[in-house]
Each structure stands twice: as C-alpha cells, then as structure tokens.
Motif scaffolding. Sequence first.
Motif, PDB file in Angstrom:
ATOM      1  N   THR A 301      39.840  23.541  52.924  1.00 52.46           N
ATOM      2  CA  THR A 301      40.199  24.198  51.801  1.00 52.46           C
ATOM      3  C   THR A 301      41.486  25.292  52.124  1.00 52.46           C
ATOM      4  O   THR A 301      42.137  25.379  51.140  1.00 52.46           O
ATOM      5  CB  THR A 301      38.881  25.259  51.580  1.00 52.46           C
ATOM      6  N   ASP A 302      41.629  25.564  53.268  1.00 51.66           N
ATOM      7  CA  ASP A 302      42.770  26.321  53.644  1.00 51.66           C
ATOM      8  C   ASP A 302      43.758  25.702  53.603  1.00 51.66           C
ATOM      9  O   ASP A 302      44.834  26.222  52.909  1.00 51.66           O
ATOM     10  CB  ASP A 302      42.540  26.840  55.243  1.00 51.66           C
ATOM     11  N   ALA A 303      43.985  24.452  54.037  1.00 49.35           N
ATOM     12  CA  ALA A 303      45.261  23.711  53.943  1.00 49.35           C
ATOM     13  C   ALA A 303      45.714  23.464  52.521  1.00 49.35           C
ATOM     14  O   ALA A 303      46.498  23.531  52.181  1.00 49.35           O
ATOM     15  CB  ALA A 303      45.126  22.421  54.643  1.00 49.35           C
ATOM     16  N   ALA A 304      44.752  23.291  51.448  1.00 46.12           N
ATOM     17  CA  ALA A 304      44.749  23.157  50.179  1.00 46.12           C
ATOM     18  C   ALA A 304      45.372  24.471  49.526  1.00 46.12           C
ATOM     19  O   ALA A 304      46.206  24.229  48.784  1.00 46.12           O
ATOM     20  CB  ALA A 304      43.484  22.622  49.633  1.00 46.12           C
ATOM     21  N   ARG A 305      44.977  25.537  50.051  1.00 46.09           N
ATOM     22  CA  ARG A 305      45.340  26.661  49.386  1.00 46.09           C
ATOM     23  C   ARG A 305      46.852  26.903  49.814  1.00 46.09           C
ATOM     24  O   ARG A 305      47.502  27.396  49.214  1.00 46.09           O
ATOM     25  CB  ARG A 305      44.326  27.716  49.992  1.00 46.09           C
ATOM     26  N   TYR A 306      47.140  26.482  51.197  1.00 48.88           N
ATOM     27  CA  TYR A 306      48.256  26.888  51.706  1.00 48.88           C
ATOM     28  C   TYR A 306      49.468  26.065  50.887  1.00 48.88           C
ATOM     29  O   TYR A 306      50.396  26.366  50.427  1.00 48.88           O
ATOM     30  CB  TYR A 306      48.358  26.596  53.152  1.00 48.88           C
ATOM     31  N   GLN A 307      49.184  24.634  50.624  1.00 44.45           N
ATOM     32  CA  GLN A 307      50.017  23.826  49.812  1.00 44.45           C
ATOM     33  C   GLN A 307      50.181  24.282  48.339  1.00 44.45           C
ATOM     34  O   GLN A 307      51.163  24.418  47.719  1.00 44.45           O
ATOM     35  CB  GLN A 307      49.511  22.681  49.778  1.00 44.45           C
ATOM     36  N   ALA A 308      49.206  24.810  47.912  1.00 45.51           N
ATOM     37  CA  ALA A 308      49.096  25.195  46.480  1.00 45.51           C
ATOM     38  C   ALA A 308      49.873  26.384  46.311  1.00 45.51           C
ATOM     39  O   ALA A 308      50.634  26.746  45.193  1.00 45.51           O
ATOM     40  CB  ALA A 308      47.541  25.184  45.904  1.00 45.51           C
ATOM     41  N   GLU A 309      49.688  27.534  47.201  1.00 47.47           N
ATOM     42  CA  GLU A 309      50.485  28.579  47.054  1.00 47.47           C
ATOM     43  C   GLU A 309      51.901  28.489  47.194  1.00 47.47           C
ATOM     44  O   GLU A 309      52.598  29.172  46.690  1.00 47.47           O
ATOM     45  CB  GLU A 309      49.768  29.748  48.172  1.00 47.47           C
ATOM     46  N   ASP A 310      52.253  27.462  47.918  1.00 48.38           N
ATOM     47  CA  ASP A 310      53.588  27.151  48.302  1.00 48.38           C
ATOM     48  C   ASP A 310      54.262  26.615  47.292  1.00 48.38           C
ATOM     49  O   ASP A 310      55.549  26.901  46.693  1.00 48.38           O
ATOM     50  CB  ASP A 310      53.868  26.323  49.554  1.00 48.38           C
ATOM     51  N   LEU A 311      53.572  25.764  46.482  1.00 46.50           N
ATOM     52  CA  LEU A 311      54.169  25.106  45.182  1.00 46.50           C
ATOM     53  C   LEU A 311      54.131  25.937  43.985  1.00 46.50           C
ATOM     54  O   LEU A 311      54.813  25.981  43.224  1.00 46.50           O
ATOM     55  CB  LEU A 311      53.482  23.854  44.925  1.00 46.50           C
ATOM     56  N   LEU A 312      52.985  27.027  43.975  1.00 41.16           N
ATOM     57  CA  LEU A 312      52.834  27.861  42.943  1.00 41.16           C
ATOM     58  C   LEU A 312      52.871  29.255  43.362  1.00 41.16           C
ATOM     59  O   LEU A 312      51.746  29.965  43.370  1.00 41.16           O
ATOM     60  CB  LEU A 312      51.401  27.448  42.001  1.00 41.16           C
ATOM     61  N   PRO A 313      53.841  29.708  43.663  1.00 37.98           N
ATOM     62  CA  PRO A 313      54.156  31.026  44.349  1.00 37.98           C
ATOM     63  C   PRO A 313      53.336  32.361  43.423  1.00 37.98           C
ATOM     64  O   PRO A 313      52.970  33.563  43.924  1.00 37.98           O
ATOM     65  CB  PRO A 313      55.347  31.536  44.949  1.00 37.98           C
ATOM     66  N   ASP A 314      53.266  31.997  41.926  1.00 39.05           N
ATOM     67  CA  ASP A 314      53.037  33.016  41.271  1.00 39.05           C
ATOM     68  C   ASP A 314      51.631  32.910  40.759  1.00 39.05           C
ATOM     69  O   ASP A 314      51.319  33.717  40.125  1.00 39.05           O
ATOM     70  CB  ASP A 314      53.884  32.869  39.942  1.00 39.05           C
ATOM     71  N   ALA A 315      51.237  32.047  41.316  1.00 34.72           N
ATOM     72  CA  ALA A 315      49.586  31.813  40.877  1.00 34.72           C
ATOM     73  C   ALA A 315      48.804  32.962  41.516  1.00 34.72           C
ATOM     74  O   ALA A 315      48.853  33.377  42.632  1.00 34.72           O
ATOM     75  CB  ALA A 315      49.284  30.295  41.409  1.00 34.72           C
ATOM     76  N   ASP A 316      47.644  33.105  40.780  1.00 35.22           N
ATOM     77  CA  ASP A 316      46.539  34.125  41.340  1.00 35.22           C
ATOM     78  C   ASP A 316      45.549  33.097  42.058  1.00 35.22           C
ATOM     79  O   ASP A 316      45.074  32.211  41.523  1.00 35.22           O
ATOM     80  CB  ASP A 316      45.825  34.681  40.299  1.00 35.22           C
ATOM     81  N   VAL A 317      45.176  33.749  43.319  1.00 36.68           N
ATOM     82  CA  VAL A 317      44.172  32.910  44.047  1.00 36.68           C
ATOM     83  C   VAL A 317      42.912  33.978  43.741  1.00 36.68           C
ATOM     84  O   VAL A 317      42.771  35.091  44.071  1.00 36.68           O
ATOM     85  CB  VAL A 317      44.497  32.885  45.564  1.00 36.68           C
ATOM     86  N   ILE A 318      41.741  33.207  43.458  1.00 34.08           N
ATOM     87  CA  ILE A 318      40.389  33.978  43.285  1.00 34.08           C
ATOM     88  C   ILE A 318      39.584  33.283  44.161  1.00 34.08           C
ATOM     89  O   ILE A 318      39.305  31.986  44.165  1.00 34.08           O
ATOM     90  CB  ILE A 318      39.954  33.880  41.800  1.00 34.08           C
ATOM     91  N   ALA A 319      39.235  33.807  45.489  1.00 32.04           N
ATOM     92  CA  ALA A 319      38.556  33.199  46.513  1.00 32.04           C
ATOM     93  C   ALA A 319      37.373  34.490  46.890  1.00 32.04           C
ATOM     94  O   ALA A 319      37.452  35.253  47.691  1.00 32.04           O
ATOM     95  CB  ALA A 319      39.241  33.180  47.646  1.00 32.04           C
ATOM     96  N   PRO A 320      36.021  34.186  46.063  1.00 34.45           N
ATOM     97  CA  PRO A 320      34.898  35.194  46.316  1.00 34.45           C
ATOM     98  C   PRO A 320      34.583  35.366  47.897  1.00 34.45           C
ATOM     99  O   PRO A 320      34.200  36.404  48.324  1.00 34.45           O
ATOM    100  CB  PRO A 320      33.837  34.458  45.655  1.00 34.45           C
ATOM    101  N   ALA A 321      34.939  34.314  48.579  1.00 34.80           N
ATOM    102  CA  ALA A 321      34.587  34.575  50.183  1.00 34.80           C
ATOM    103  C   ALA A 321      35.289  35.767  50.755  1.00 34.80           C
ATOM    104  O   ALA A 321      35.069  36.125  51.960  1.00 34.80           O
ATOM    105  CB  ALA A 321      35.010  32.964  50.931  1.00 34.80           C
ATOM    106  N   GLU A 322      36.731  35.978  50.219  1.00 34.54           N
ATOM    107  CA  GLU A 322      37.285  37.131  50.704  1.00 34.54           C
ATOM    108  C   GLU A 322      36.606  38.590  50.249  1.00 34.54           C
ATOM    109  O   GLU A 322      37.167  39.853  50.590  1.00 34.54           O
ATOM    110  CB  GLU A 322      38.760  37.160  50.045  1.00 34.54           C
ATOM    111  N   GLU A 323      35.745  38.550  49.279  1.00 36.68           N
ATOM    112  CA  GLU A 323      35.173  39.535  48.774  1.00 36.68           C
ATOM    113  C   GLU A 323      33.789  39.741  49.420  1.00 36.68           C
ATOM    114  O   GLU A 323      33.185  40.940  49.512  1.00 36.68           O
ATOM    115  CB  GLU A 323      35.199  39.693  47.398  1.00 36.68           C
TER     116      GLU A 323
END
Length: 364
Positions: A301-323
């Motif tokens: 999941t971390d790898a997928a998030r890194y790739q997605a954020e790199d391709l979509l820098p303006d995207a909002d990430v919603i990850a309940p595990a951070e809360e």
Amino acid sequence: MPTVLDDTLLDDPARLAEADSAGLLRAAAMAGAQVRATAELAAELELSERLDMGRPRALVLIDRPGVSRTLTRLLAALLTPSCPVPVVVAEVVPSWIGALDVVFAHTDDPGDRELAASLERAARYGASVVLSAPSEGPVAAAVAGKGLLLAPRVPVPPELAFPRGLAAGLLTANALGLLISDVQVLADQLDLEAEKDYLARESFANPAKALALRVADRVPLLWGLDPVAVAVGEHAAHAFAAHAATVCDVEDYRQALARPALRRAAQSGGGERDIFADPDDSPGDIPTRVLLLSVRTGPATDAARYQAEDLLPDADVIAPAEEIEADEIVRAAVLALRFELAAVYLGLAAGSIGGAGRFAPATA
C-alpha cells in the motif's frame, strides 16, 4: 443550469437542523447503535452456536440493490486475502448450493420476491442462511424456521443501513471462524466518528463537512490504493448519488490511470477553481477532484501511495490509519460513515435533499 453550493449552511447548525427535515444526519450518526443492536440480537439468537458447523464449503454473499451491493463487496474484500474457503458474491443463490454452504444476505426490501425465492431454495437444499432484513414480508417468510433473521432494531432509512448489514456480515464470518472482528470496538469507533462529524462542529474541525466542501461542484474520482479502499469508494459513490445527486468515478488507481482521457483530466483538474470564471465558458471542461483512498497498511500500500502521489500531486489522500489505531475492518467502516455524512451535508447544502430553497441558480 448549475447550482451554487450554499456553503454557509454547513456552519449554521440551526439552519442545518431545519434543512434536515428527514433527520438524515441523526440517522447516519446512529451507525454505532445499529452495530450494537445487531450484535445484541445475534447473541440472543445464538448465532455463533447455530453456525458452529466447522469450516463451510463456501460462503455465499447475496448482492441485492441498495447498500447490500456495497456491503457485500466490502465483506468480500475484507475476507479474500486470508479466507480459507471460497467467497462467492452473487445476485441470487447459485444452483450448486448445498448443505455444506452458508448464505448471507442483507436487504431493506421486504418484498424482494426474487431474493425470497432464492433464499427459500437455499434453505430447502440444507444451506445455512443468515438474513439481515425486516421481519415482515416475503423475504423474512422465506427463511422462517429455516434460517437466522437479524431484523433491524434501530430504524433508519434504507440508504443508511450499511452499518447494520456490515455488522451482520461480520458476525456471520466471525461465527464461522473466517474473520476476526470486534464489533463492540467497531461500534465505539463509529460513535467517535459521528462526534467528529456532528452538525455543530465547524467545517475546519469536521471531517465530513470538510470532505463535502472538497468535492462540491466537482466530479469526485474515488480511486482506491487497495481492494478494501475500492470497496469503500463504491459505497461512497452510492451515498453521494443517494443524497447529493453526485456522480462519482470509482476504480483501483492503477486501472484508473490506464484511461488516458480521464487521467489527463485528473492531472489538470485538481487545482482550485477561479471564482471569477464563467462556468459556461468551457462547458466541456468538467473539474474533478481526485481522492486517493487507503485502508490497508503495509509495504504494498505504501508503494502504491508513493506512485499515485507522484503521478497525481494535487490529489487528496484519505487514510484512516493516520487518524485512528484500529484494524482495517474498523478503518473501512469509519471511512464509509464519513462519506455517508459528507454526502448528506453536501445534499443539504446543494438542495438535493432537505427543505426547499437551500440552493440558488447560478446567474450571470
């Protein structure tokens, strides 16, 4: 003609309460109560003892219209990685059903005769049936004396019965030894989320209101970074359509990025809109908002998030595990509730639900 969101409504508790004439915010906030009531009924019916049959041949999740469709897919996503038996999602009971199988179904349509006939056939062939449904009507009658009926004890509109159906499915999986979930912890966390999203809390401190404002006047692209997140996104899309008349795109982010036109729109549509722009100037330019949903944790999941954020820098990430510190079952349910409340807030502010006159047409 486009509508203008009355965002001032969201920070006016009195107007919000007045607009919410159907009591949807209160009903949504009863998610924890739905889970507790379902657990209490399951204990009274001795669900665990009656399903003490050893490992079943298969668990069949019946997929019917409404929240049944999204909760069965979430259950399947939660079960699939480690479940020792096949998990089958189907609209009706398969023809091969037998005495070694378990069937779970949720519906808020007591008159669904296709489901009733399907469940009656499952019981006739000896399958164990667990049904989450109203206690009256053809569906309940189909399993009378032959299966376990978990009827609602906390009345809410059908589109807000997701927590009850999810709890019934989790308790069934627990009883079969296919999944480990603490529904009391789930209920407590849903209560905490409802408190965070209470109508009197201002938007900057209210996750559901903030989420509603983020997707207002845009096409939400709900792209999951893991299968559980995709399933939650499907429920979110159902909620936005049910309450806010908003259409969403839901997909695994890898598949989403494989669609060139939408990918380009996502990469160019994440910035803030020009408040002075005329919406009629570019009728084909529909602004989007990418929400990257993450429920699971771990290297993949971390790898997928890194790739997605790199391709979509303006995207909002919603990850309940951070809360919250909780397992993925709780994280998924909490995120689903937040989306439900966001959809209700958005519907009230846009005027698609609630009292009349809550929105104004755009004028030149």
